[in-house]
Design a protein around this motif. Structure first.
Motif, PDB file in Angstrom:
ATOM      1  N   GLY A  90       0.812  -1.217   0.000  1.00  0.00           N
ATOM      2  CA  GLY A  90       0.000   0.000   0.000  1.00  0.00           C
ATOM      3  C   GLY A  90       0.840   1.259   0.000  1.00  0.00           C
ATOM      4  N   GLY A  91       2.051   1.157  -0.533  1.00  0.00           N
ATOM      5  CA  GLY A  91       2.998   2.265  -0.474  1.00  0.00           C
ATOM      6  C   GLY A  91       2.545   3.525  -1.173  1.00  0.00           C
ATOM      7  N   ALA A  92       1.801   3.392  -2.264  1.00  0.00           N
ATOM      8  CA  ALA A  92       1.348   4.587  -2.983  1.00  0.00           C
ATOM      9  C   ALA A  92       0.476   5.462  -2.078  1.00  0.00           C
ATOM     10  CB  ALA A  92       0.580   4.187  -4.240  1.00  0.00           C
ATOM     11  N   ALA A  93      -0.392   4.833  -1.307  1.00  0.00           N
ATOM     12  CA  ALA A  93      -1.243   5.583  -0.382  1.00  0.00           C
ATOM     13  C   ALA A  93      -0.441   6.093   0.807  1.00  0.00           C
ATOM     14  CB  ALA A  93      -2.395   4.702   0.097  1.00  0.00           C
ATOM     15  N   TYR A  94       0.437   5.253   1.336  1.00  0.00           N
ATOM     16  CA  TYR A  94       1.175   5.614   2.554  1.00  0.00           C
ATOM     17  C   TYR A  94       2.219   6.689   2.281  1.00  0.00           C
ATOM     18  CZ  TYR A  94       3.809   5.034   6.884  1.00  0.00           C
ATOM     19  OH  TYR A  94       4.432   5.251   8.083  1.00  0.00           O
ATOM     20  N   ASN A  95       3.002   6.505   1.219  1.00  0.00           N
ATOM     21  CA  ASN A  95       4.112   7.418   0.945  1.00  0.00           C
ATOM     22  C   ASN A  95       3.711   8.672   0.183  1.00  0.00           C
ATOM     23  OD1 ASN A  95       6.215   5.749   2.077  1.00  0.00           O
ATOM     24  ND2 ASN A  95       6.013   4.423   0.282  1.00  0.00           N
ATOM     25  N   SER A  96       2.724   8.540  -0.695  1.00  0.00           N
ATOM     26  CA  SER A  96       2.418   9.651  -1.603  1.00  0.00           C
ATOM     27  C   SER A  96       0.986  10.147  -1.533  1.00  0.00           C
ATOM     28  CB  SER A  96       2.736   9.217  -3.054  1.00  0.00           C
ATOM     29  OG  SER A  96       4.091   8.851  -3.182  1.00  0.00           O
ATOM     30  N   MET A  97       0.161   9.491  -0.726  1.00  0.00           N
ATOM     31  CA  MET A  97      -1.246   9.881  -0.572  1.00  0.00           C
ATOM     32  C   MET A  97      -1.970   9.920  -1.915  1.00  0.00           C
ATOM     33  SD  MET A  97      -1.208  12.660   2.546  1.00  0.00           S
ATOM     34  CE  MET A  97       0.139  13.672   1.916  1.00  0.00           C
ATOM     35  N   THR A  98      -1.703   8.900  -2.734  1.00  0.00           N
ATOM     36  CA  THR A  98      -2.368   8.763  -4.021  1.00  0.00           C
ATOM     37  C   THR A  98      -3.250   7.524  -4.026  1.00  0.00           C
ATOM     38  OG1 THR A  98      -0.521   7.490  -4.938  1.00  0.00           O
ATOM     39  CG2 THR A  98      -0.466   9.865  -5.261  1.00  0.00           C
ATOM     40  N   SER A  99      -4.247   7.542  -4.882  1.00  0.00           N
ATOM     41  CA  SER A  99      -5.091   6.369  -5.072  1.00  0.00           C
ATOM     42  C   SER A  99      -4.700   5.675  -6.378  1.00  0.00           C
ATOM     43  CB  SER A  99      -6.573   6.754  -5.097  1.00  0.00           C
ATOM     44  OG  SER A  99      -6.830   7.675  -6.141  1.00  0.00           O
ATOM     45  N   ILE A 100      -5.208   4.470  -6.559  1.00  0.00           N
ATOM     46  CA  ILE A 100      -4.900   3.675  -7.749  1.00  0.00           C
ATOM     47  C   ILE A 100      -6.195   3.219  -8.396  1.00  0.00           C
ATOM     48  CG2 ILE A 100      -3.921   1.489  -8.574  1.00  0.00           C
ATOM     49  CD1 ILE A 100      -1.735   1.738  -6.501  1.00  0.00           C
ATOM     50  N   LYS A 101      -6.289   3.411  -9.713  1.00  0.00           N
ATOM     51  CA  LYS A 101      -7.411   2.863 -10.473  1.00  0.00           C
ATOM     52  C   LYS A 101      -6.881   1.686 -11.283  1.00  0.00           C
ATOM     53  CE  LYS A 101     -10.596   5.440 -12.403  1.00  0.00           C
ATOM     54  NZ  LYS A 101     -11.318   6.344 -13.345  1.00  0.00           N
ATOM     55  N   LEU A 102      -7.551   0.551 -11.158  1.00  0.00           N
ATOM     56  CA  LEU A 102      -7.074  -0.678 -11.781  1.00  0.00           C
ATOM     57  C   LEU A 102      -7.666  -0.875 -13.173  1.00  0.00           C
ATOM     58  CD1 LEU A 102      -7.243  -3.117  -8.735  1.00  0.00           C
ATOM     59  CD2 LEU A 102      -5.286  -1.801  -9.570  1.00  0.00           C
TER      60      LEU A 102
END
Length: 335
Positions: A90-102
């Motif tokens: 979950g690094g994208a959320a933790y480190n950069s506060m971004t969401s992911i669209k699959l």
């Protein structure tokens, strides 16, 4: 023991160890390690980028790329199989506060139309679409390879919509050897590239993030805050240089053995599906009445290691420490 759990289980050869011990080193956090600088310059030039940053892992280079390519409340487009979504905590959320669209591609390979259709409108109700992440080869796709033309088409859509392009190239050398593509052509398609030396190339540790001088300058600050600065890292960088100079073309042997390995499962009654895309990864789907844990335990008793890769899947990965003799022994074990 025959270890096919991953291509990360390899050990340095005597020649690689000799190169490591002879390395000239300095303090890389101070920018004074000459061997690290040689590696960074070499791999940046390999893909036609201005600069590179040596890091401990591909997860770190991916996470740094996300950090410098996005802002909080942004959204990343990537396939549902991607490493940055499934295996980076979950690094994208933790480190950069971004969401992911699959996206839902074919063995991890999506198209420019998939990207175009999933770019959010400029509306405060939606996250800002800001980055596209391509994984090549695709781990969960059985080592599937993105065609260069597909990547170019995705890049055009990204540029037209002012999106950053990032390559998770953990096994990009497998893709290049498979297709014969020029790495410079791949470099032109991405703002940032993560390249791994510790998988197919057999170095003990390390990945590099590639990009413009400005991007890598910002990346160094992020590496620092993530604790990724290393001191006399030249000993490790020397192994990566050796791997880059000696272990790329031999990936064809891994691909050949993986193909033969996949063929071994064709007549196995407990195998329902085989995914093998012509590189170094084989994924088999096991019948539900044959528990994966029991099958892996039986193989282990006979001297073969592999990993579960989902509820009913097993992954096997060939590498430079897996020989033809071991391939023959695997045939006997699976029989």
């Amino acid at each position: 023991m025959i270890d096919l759990r991953s291509d990360t289980v390899t050990k340095p050869s005597d020649e690689m160890l000799e190169t490591m011990m002879a390395a000239e080193v300095g303090d890389d956090v101070f920018g004074e390690d000459p061997t690290v600088m040689i590696l960074e310059n070499k791999i940046a030039k390999y893909f036609g980028k201005e600069a590179a940053l040596y890091c401990p892992s591909g997860t770190m280079t991916n996470q740094i790329a996300i950090r410098i390519n996005t802002q909080p409340q942004d959204e990343i487009l990537c396939d549902q199989t991607s490493h940055i979504y499934n295996y980076e905590g979950g690094g994208a959320a933790y480190n950069s506060m971004t969401s992911i669209k699959l996206l839902h591609g074919d063995l991890g390979r999506f198209t420019s139309a998939d990207v175009q259709d999933n770019i959010n409108p400029d509306d405060i109700h939606y996250a800002r679409t800001s980055m596209v992440a391509v994984e090549n080869t695709v781990n969960k796709g059985g080592g599937s390879v993105f065609p260069l033309e597909t990547i170019k088409e995705i890049t055009k859509v990204a540029i037209d919509n002012k999106l950053k392009m990032h390559l998770d190239g953990a096994r990009i050398f497998n893709a290049l050897v498979k297709t014969g593509d020029n790495p410079l052509d791949h470099g032109k398609c991405f703002h940032t590239l993560s390249v791994c030396f510790s998988k197919g190339l057999g170095a003990p540790i390390g990945s590099a993030l590639l990009g413009s001088k400005e991007a890598i300058g910002r990346a160094k600050r992020v590496r620092k805050v993530l604790g990724g600065g290393m001191r006399q890292a030249g000993y490790l960088a020397a192994a990566c240089i050796y791997a880059l100079e000696n272990n790329v073309q031999r990936l064809k042997d891994d691909h050949r053995r993986a193909n033969q390995l996949a063929n071994m499962f064709e007549d196995k009654m407990y195998v329902e599906n085989i995914i093998s895309a012509g590189t170094n990864i084989v994924i088999i789907s096991v019948a539900k009445d044959k528990p994966v844990k029991e099958l892996l335990a039986a193989w282990k008793k006979k001297g073969l290691l592999a990993v579960p890769f989902g509820q009913n899947d097993i992954r096997l990965v060939t590498h430079l420490n897996f020989t033809d003799d071991m391939l023959q022994k695997t045939t006997e074990i699976l029989a």
